[in-house]
Write an enzyme that holds these catalytic residues in place. Sequence first.
Site, short mmCIF file in Angstrom:
data_model
loop_
_atom_site.label_atom_id
_atom_site.label_comp_id
_atom_site.label_asym_id
_atom_site.label_seq_id
_atom_site.Cartn_x
_atom_site.Cartn_y
_atom_site.Cartn_z
CG HIS A 143 -3.16 -6.14 3.15
ND1 HIS A 143 -4.39 -6.51 2.68
CD2 HIS A 143 -3.24 -6.17 4.50
CE1 HIS A 143 -5.20 -6.77 3.70
NE2 HIS A 143 -4.53 -6.56 4.83
CE LYS A 147 -2.79 -10.28 3.52
NZ LYS A 147 -2.42 -11.11 4.67
#
Length: 253
Positions: A143, A147
């Site tokens: 990600h 995040k």
Amino acid sequence: MRVAVTGATGRMGREVIDAAREAGHEPLPVSHSATGETGGTEVHPADGFATLLSEREPDATIDFTLPDPSVSYVADCAEAGVPAVVGTTGFSEAQLAALREAAERIPVLQAANFARGVQGLLAVVREAVAALPEYDVEVTETHHNGKRDAPSGTANRVLDAIDQTRGDSSRVHGREGEAPREDGEIGVHARRAGDITGEHEVLLAGNHEELRLTHRAGSRGVFAAGAVEAAEWLAGRPPGWYDFSDTLPDTES
Ligand SMILES: NC(=O)c1ccc[n+]([C@@H]2O[C@H](COP(=O)([O-])OP(=O)(O)OC[C@H]3O[C@@H](n4cnc5c(N)ncnc54)[C@H](OP(=O)(O)O)[C@@H]3O)[C@@H](O)[C@H]2O)c1
């Protein structure tokens, strides 16, 4: 439909506001940090959320924030009788219990991933793991660098799906130093880089062969559109705890 959107200035909140408009709904953006307007729509303060719910009576709330504010927003929804779609991830057991308590009074749909393809991935992973019981399994998720929680909520769903088929496994998060692989363990790896929207790979290896099952989200709009569809499905349902897979035909959670 009128949809309250919490975390209005967040990466997902902004996408949800756009997706709600595109679907012909009226978004009510709610923010704890911003005032003014977004795209010509007034932004409502988070500390007036309960009042907004009672005065504007939205058909649903869509929340992509952080675990603590999410629990608080959903508690306000329960008080006001407004269905809640929760996309936030990283909840503790106690926070999940609070959401489930709210689900005794309103419909709550919580999902770690609103991409339809991930429901397909879960189904295929269950089948592959059942068909290849001796193969080693490793789960890797990647990600963007903003995040916060790791591993991702989706990776946890994938791991739960594997456990449902194989029985409880021991999860090894990354490896360092002397760390030989034990039979039956599942390695879990979280990578954070750049602006990658979200990628999940399940690797099964054994018998001199590899099977890699990968889902890649091309944009956050995928999740936002799925969350809006979930809100459309949830509005008017009885109180209860729902999963995104409940909204899709022919899939199991
Ligand atoms: N389920 C899915 O499909 C899916 C997909 C992508 C992301 N996610 C999850 O959605 C969540 C949000 O992700 P994101 O990338 O949008 O994060 P983000 O860009 O950091 O946005 C989070 C927003 O939460 C709000 N917030 C932060 N602190 C708060 C506080 N103390 N009180 C109230 N609101 C607060 C802020 O918006 P305001 O200042 O405007 O209130 C902030 O912009 C994460 O848990 C992520 O893992 C889920």
